[in-house]
Design a protein around this motif. Structure first.
Motif, PDB file in Angstrom:
ATOM      1  N   HIS A  37     -32.927 -64.878 130.963  1.00 61.04           N
ATOM      2  CA  HIS A  37     -31.870 -65.888 130.944  1.00 61.04           C
ATOM      3  C   HIS A  37     -31.821 -66.622 132.282  1.00 61.04           C
ATOM      4  CE1 HIS A  37     -28.105 -67.932 130.469  1.00 61.04           C
ATOM      5  NE2 HIS A  37     -27.561 -67.230 131.448  1.00 61.04           N
ATOM      6  N   ILE A  38     -31.771 -65.874 133.368  1.00 63.48           N
ATOM      7  CA  ILE A  38     -31.717 -66.483 134.698  1.00 63.48           C
ATOM      8  C   ILE A  38     -32.985 -67.282 134.960  1.00 63.48           C
ATOM      9  CG2 ILE A  38     -31.625 -66.006 137.182  1.00 63.48           C
ATOM     10  CD1 ILE A  38     -29.963 -63.449 136.392  1.00 63.48           C
ATOM     11  N   ARG A  39     -34.115 -66.727 134.569  1.00 66.39           N
ATOM     12  CA  ARG A  39     -35.404 -67.409 134.785  1.00 66.39           C
ATOM     13  C   ARG A  39     -35.435 -68.747 134.064  1.00 66.39           C
ATOM     14  NH1 ARG A  39     -40.992 -66.114 136.215  1.00 66.39           N
ATOM     15  NH2 ARG A  39     -41.843 -68.209 136.381  1.00 66.39           N
ATOM     16  N   SER A  40     -34.851 -68.821 132.870  1.00 58.93           N
ATOM     17  CA  SER A  40     -34.831 -70.087 132.145  1.00 58.93           C
ATOM     18  C   SER A  40     -33.977 -71.123 132.880  1.00 58.93           C
ATOM     19  CB  SER A  40     -34.329 -69.896 130.713  1.00 58.93           C
ATOM     20  OG  SER A  40     -32.929 -69.745 130.665  1.00 58.93           O
ATOM     21  N   LEU A  41     -33.040 -70.665 133.700  1.00 59.84           N
ATOM     22  CA  LEU A  41     -32.178 -71.590 134.433  1.00 59.84           C
ATOM     23  C   LEU A  41     -32.768 -72.010 135.775  1.00 59.84           C
ATOM     24  CD1 LEU A  41     -28.719 -69.893 133.739  1.00 59.84           C
ATOM     25  CD2 LEU A  41     -29.760 -71.815 132.527  1.00 59.84           C
ATOM     26  N   VAL A  42     -33.354 -71.076 136.514  1.00 58.54           N
ATOM     27  CA  VAL A  42     -33.830 -71.398 137.864  1.00 58.54           C
ATOM     28  C   VAL A  42     -35.348 -71.578 137.952  1.00 58.54           C
ATOM     29  CG1 VAL A  42     -31.847 -70.320 138.968  1.00 58.54           C
ATOM     30  CG2 VAL A  42     -33.930 -69.005 138.688  1.00 58.54           C
ATOM     31  N   LEU A  43     -36.060 -71.097 136.956  1.00 56.89           N
ATOM     32  CA  LEU A  43     -37.510 -71.290 136.780  1.00 56.89           C
ATOM     33  C   LEU A  43     -38.410 -70.555 137.761  1.00 56.89           C
ATOM     34  CD1 LEU A  43     -37.566 -75.111 135.933  1.00 56.89           C
ATOM     35  CD2 LEU A  43     -37.528 -73.192 134.344  1.00 56.89           C
ATOM     36  N   ASP A  44     -37.888 -70.017 138.831  1.00 62.10           N
ATOM     37  CA  ASP A  44     -38.715 -69.364 139.844  1.00 62.10           C
ATOM     38  C   ASP A  44     -38.513 -67.848 139.789  1.00 62.10           C
ATOM     39  OD1 ASP A  44     -40.251 -69.790 142.594  1.00 62.10           O
ATOM     40  OD2 ASP A  44     -38.691 -68.279 142.925  1.00 62.10           O
ATOM     41  N   HIS A  45     -39.617 -67.101 139.773  1.00 67.71           N
ATOM     42  CA  HIS A  45     -39.565 -65.643 139.646  1.00 67.71           C
ATOM     43  C   HIS A  45     -38.795 -64.985 140.793  1.00 67.71           C
ATOM     44  CE1 HIS A  45     -40.794 -61.494 139.080  1.00 67.71           C
ATOM     45  NE2 HIS A  45     -41.283 -61.501 140.302  1.00 67.71           N
ATOM     46  N   ASP A  46     -39.136 -65.338 142.030  1.00 72.84           N
ATOM     47  CA  ASP A  46     -38.484 -64.695 143.175  1.00 72.84           C
ATOM     48  C   ASP A  46     -36.993 -65.003 143.219  1.00 72.84           C
ATOM     49  OD1 ASP A  46     -40.853 -63.509 144.020  1.00 72.84           O
ATOM     50  OD2 ASP A  46     -41.411 -65.231 145.256  1.00 72.84           O
ATOM     51  N   ASP A  86     -24.567 -71.596 140.704  1.00 70.85           N
ATOM     52  CA  ASP A  86     -24.187 -71.681 142.119  1.00 70.85           C
ATOM     53  C   ASP A  86     -25.426 -71.758 143.002  1.00 70.85           C
ATOM     54  OD1 ASP A  86     -21.510 -71.584 141.450  1.00 70.85           O
ATOM     55  OD2 ASP A  86     -21.249 -69.464 142.014  1.00 70.85           O
ATOM     56  N   PHE A  87     -26.422 -70.961 142.685  1.00 70.80           N
ATOM     57  CA  PHE A  87     -27.673 -70.964 143.434  1.00 70.80           C
ATOM     58  C   PHE A  87     -28.315 -72.352 143.387  1.00 70.80           C
ATOM     59  CE2 PHE A  87     -32.296 -70.778 143.306  1.00 70.80           C
ATOM     60  CZ  PHE A  87     -32.589 -70.149 144.499  1.00 70.80           C
ATOM     61  N   LEU A  88     -28.394 -72.933 142.186  1.00 69.11           N
ATOM     62  CA  LEU A  88     -29.011 -74.253 142.029  1.00 69.11           C
ATOM     63  C   LEU A  88     -28.246 -75.322 142.817  1.00 69.11           C
ATOM     64  CD1 LEU A  88     -29.902 -74.127 138.234  1.00 69.11           C
ATOM     65  CD2 LEU A  88     -31.504 -74.043 140.165  1.00 69.11           C
ATOM     66  N   THR A  98     -30.001 -84.239 144.397  1.00 71.33           N
ATOM     67  CA  THR A  98     -29.131 -83.889 143.273  1.00 71.33           C
ATOM     68  C   THR A  98     -29.659 -82.634 142.579  1.00 71.33           C
ATOM     69  OG1 THR A  98     -30.351 -85.189 141.641  1.00 71.33           O
ATOM     70  CG2 THR A  98     -28.594 -86.335 142.874  1.00 71.33           C
ATOM     71  N   SER A  99     -28.796 -82.007 141.811  1.00 70.64           N
ATOM     72  CA  SER A  99     -29.214 -80.836 141.034  1.00 70.64           C
ATOM     73  C   SER A  99     -30.341 -81.204 140.077  1.00 70.64           C
ATOM     74  CB  SER A  99     -28.032 -80.270 140.241  1.00 70.64           C
ATOM     75  OG  SER A  99     -27.050 -79.795 141.105  1.00 70.64           O
ATOM     76  N   GLU A 100     -30.251 -82.400 139.505  1.00 73.44           N
ATOM     77  CA  GLU A 100     -31.286 -82.860 138.569  1.00 73.44           C
ATOM     78  C   GLU A 100     -32.642 -83.006 139.277  1.00 73.44           C
ATOM     79  OE1 GLU A 100     -28.269 -84.417 138.932  1.00 73.44           O
ATOM     80  OE2 GLU A 100     -27.368 -83.625 137.092  1.00 73.44           O
ATOM     81  N   GLU A 101     -32.617 -83.554 140.501  1.00 75.52           N
ATOM     82  CA  GLU A 101     -33.863 -83.706 141.270  1.00 75.52           C
ATOM     83  C   GLU A 101     -34.437 -82.344 141.641  1.00 75.52           C
ATOM     84  OE1 GLU A 101     -33.229 -87.928 143.617  1.00 75.52           O
ATOM     85  OE2 GLU A 101     -32.105 -86.175 144.301  1.00 75.52           O
ATOM     86  N   TYR A 102     -33.570 -81.416 142.019  1.00 73.66           N
ATOM     87  CA  TYR A 102     -34.032 -80.072 142.353  1.00 73.66           C
ATOM     88  C   TYR A 102     -34.651 -79.395 141.131  1.00 73.66           C
ATOM     89  CZ  TYR A 102     -34.218 -75.264 143.895  1.00 73.66           C
ATOM     90  OH  TYR A 102     -34.661 -74.010 144.205  1.00 73.66           O
ATOM     91  N   ASN A 103     -33.979 -79.539 139.991  1.00 74.67           N
ATOM     92  CA  ASN A 103     -34.471 -78.952 138.749  1.00 74.67           C
ATOM     93  C   ASN A 103     -35.842 -79.538 138.388  1.00 74.67           C
ATOM     94  OD1 ASN A 103     -34.384 -77.301 136.532  1.00 74.67           O
ATOM     95  ND2 ASN A 103     -33.026 -78.605 135.352  1.00 74.67           N
ATOM     96  N   GLN A 104     -35.991 -80.838 138.540  1.00 76.24           N
ATOM     97  CA  GLN A 104     -37.276 -81.489 138.249  1.00 76.24           C
ATOM     98  C   GLN A 104     -38.355 -80.983 139.198  1.00 76.24           C
ATOM     99  OE1 GLN A 104     -37.889 -83.569 135.551  1.00 76.24           O
ATOM    100  NE2 GLN A 104     -39.954 -83.058 136.185  1.00 76.24           N
TER     101      GLN A 104
END
Length: 182
Positions: A37-46, A86-88, A98-104
């Motif tokens: 679940h968390i991985r699907s949100l932040v995308l990074d393993h570490d 919160d992390f994102l 922006t959060s969107e730019e970070y996510n991209q």
């Protein structure tokens, strides 16, 4: 786990003499699904590992306040979701984007991630998801990747099932349009 079994388990978690053992069981039962679940949100393993650890620490520290108004798993998902969001926000703020730019940015890094086992179609799907508003992303990821039912998502996000269904429907349509264009 039945409602009676969960109530008994929560009592063990809230009892000082049984808390440690019960919490080890809680972690063992939930760490894999919360990781994904968390991985699907932040995308990074570490980052996911760090947030997962923070999620369980927060749950451990706050289990005494758990009232049983929702399922224990929903409560854990809510903590994990809030920790990830919160992390994102912190990461995007630190990078002054922006959060969107970070996510991209994180989607663009997926191919280089040794823990990502998807193909080009998966990357394209993640790119499409990154274009969605935050709530639609959350609902889509929880429904599509974690295969959670609307009632569970409703408890986690504290919103109505009707609103979730609408968000999911809009997300699917936007993803379809994105995929057709790419």
């Amino acid at each position: 786990m039945s409602a009676a079994e969960e109530e008994q388990f929560v009592q063990q978690l809230q009892n000082a003499t049984t808390k440690e053992a019960a919490f080890r069981d809680l972690v063992a039962q939930n760490k894999v699904k919360l990781y994904y679940h968390i991985r699907s949100l932040v995308l990074d393993h570490d980052d996911t590992d760090d947030i997962l650890q923070e999620t369980f620490i927060k749950a451990y520290e706050n289990i005494a306040g758990f009232k049983g108004n929702s399922k224990l798993s929903s409560w854990l998902y809510r903590i994990a979701t809030n920790q990830a969001l919160d992390f994102l926000k912190q990461k995007s703020k630190l990078q002054k984007i922006t959060s969107e730019e970070y996510n991209q940015q994180k989607v663009d890094e997926l191919e280089a991630d040794p823990f990502f086992n998807g193909d080009q179609a998966s990357i394209l799907l993640h790119q499409a998801i990154a274009t969605l508003p935050e709530k639609q992303q959350l609902v889509f990821k929880m429904r599509y990747f974690q295969e959670l039912d609307y009632n569970s998502i409703s408890a986690i996000l504290d919103t109505s099932v009707g609103a979730l269904k609408a968000s999911y429907h809009h997300a699917v349509k936007k993803i379809e349009i994105f995929l057709q264009a790419h």
